[in-house]
Scaffold this motif. Structure first.
Motif, short mmCIF file in Angstrom:
data_model
loop_
_atom_site.label_atom_id
_atom_site.label_comp_id
_atom_site.label_asym_id
_atom_site.label_seq_id
_atom_site.Cartn_x
_atom_site.Cartn_y
_atom_site.Cartn_z
N VAL A 116 0.64 -1.15 -0.05
CA VAL A 116 -0.02 0.02 0.02
C VAL A 116 0.92 1.37 0.00
O VAL A 116 0.56 2.28 -0.67
CB VAL A 116 -0.83 0.03 1.51
CG1 VAL A 116 -1.78 1.31 1.35
CG2 VAL A 116 -1.95 -0.99 1.12
N TYR A 117 2.01 1.41 0.83
CA TYR A 117 3.04 2.40 0.90
C TYR A 117 3.46 2.74 -0.60
O TYR A 117 3.47 3.87 -0.96
CB TYR A 117 3.96 1.97 1.82
CG TYR A 117 4.78 3.10 2.28
CD1 TYR A 117 4.81 4.20 2.98
CD2 TYR A 117 5.87 3.47 1.09
CE1 TYR A 117 5.63 5.35 3.12
CE2 TYR A 117 6.89 4.50 1.33
CZ TYR A 117 6.77 5.51 2.25
OH TYR A 117 7.80 6.53 2.60
N THR A 118 3.91 1.65 -1.33
CA THR A 118 4.48 1.72 -2.39
C THR A 118 3.27 2.59 -3.56
O THR A 118 3.78 3.49 -4.29
CB THR A 118 5.07 0.73 -2.83
OG1 THR A 118 6.11 0.07 -2.19
CG2 THR A 118 5.48 0.70 -4.43
N SER A 119 2.29 1.87 -3.62
CA SER A 119 1.36 2.38 -4.54
C SER A 119 0.77 3.66 -4.13
O SER A 119 0.74 4.74 -5.14
CB SER A 119 0.04 1.50 -4.71
OG SER A 119 -0.81 1.41 -3.40
N LEU A 120 0.45 4.20 -2.72
CA LEU A 120 0.37 5.56 -2.48
C LEU A 120 1.36 6.52 -2.82
O LEU A 120 0.99 7.63 -3.39
CB LEU A 120 -0.11 5.66 -0.80
CG LEU A 120 -1.39 5.05 -0.46
CD1 LEU A 120 -1.53 5.14 0.87
CD2 LEU A 120 -2.59 5.57 -1.31
#
Length: 235
Positions: A116-120
């Motif tokens: 999630v961190y990477t995509s956000l």
């Protein structure tokens, strides 16, 4: 089976981060304000003291549908609207990952958080920052932007055992039309009630349905309202 839009978009971020050892927690690269695509500084969006006032940015219908088509963007906007203030990227990541996986924030695994961190960081927040829906800086701080007002819409979320409001209104109209037709044809048992009584009954059913629809649209079916995003309340 063809990948969904969410999977293609988030998958691209995952592939880009595969060789980046800092993608699980490092602050994002400069984006939007202060840096252009080439990395060179660009003019501040807000301008200086002598900047000419401009109208708030406006999103097109295509932009609105595109932004709301991805569940991570919806979850991020829902949480930001709940907070009503600046939020750290790490905090936002934890909450979005928790909703996405149907667990408490404390139960989010490192792998779930990293995805999630990477995509956000690399896809969703830069996309919303470009459209002024959020402001996202290089220190990982996120806050709602001026264009978020254009997304003040509700999402009609339908469970598997429910029907959408459009189908409900159509069914209600068919039932009432059949009732009025039966009264006009003099069906035994219905003639005991005056025609004006049946007309009031029909109007009342639509009024009650409309009031219920408005209430749910402004409370249960709108981003930023309730503890969880609309499409997670049935989970």
């Amino acid at each position: 089976m063809m990948a969904t839009a969410d999977e293609r978009e988030d998958g691209a971020a995952g592939e880009a981060a595969a060789g980046d050892p800092a993608s699980d927690g490092a602050p994002r690269e400069a984006h939007g304000e202060g840096a252009g695509e080439s990395g060179e500084p660009t003019a501040d969006r807000t301008g200086g003291e002598d900047a000419t006032p401009t109208e708030p940015p406006s999103l097109s219908y295509d932009d609105c549908f595109d932004l709301l088509s991805n569940h991570r963007r919806r979850y991020a906007l829902h949480y930001l609207q709940q907070c009503g203030q600046e939020v750290a990227l790490g905090e936002l990541t934890d909450q979005v990952a928790a909703w996405e996986n149907g667990v408490d924030v404390n139960a989010v695994s490192p792998a779930q958080r990293k995805r999630v961190y990477t995509s956000l960081q690399q896809v969703h927040l830069p996309r919303m920052d470009d459209l002024d829906v959020v402001a996202f800086d290089e220190e990982g701080r996120v806050v709602l932007g001026p264009a978020v007002d254009d997304l003040d819409v509700y999402l009609e979320v339908v469970r598997e055992d429910d029907v959408p409001w459009s189908a409900f209104y159509l069914s209600l109209a068919v039932v009432n039309a059949a009732l009025v037709g039966s009264v006009l044809l003099g069906v035994p048992g219905l003639a005991a009630v005056p025609e004006v009584g049946w007309m009031l009954f029909v109007l009342t059913t639509f009024l009650v349905a409309a009031l219920a629809h408005v209430y749910l649209a402004r409370t249960e079916m709108r981003l930023g309202r309730g503890d969880r995003p609309p499409d997670r309340r049935s989970a």
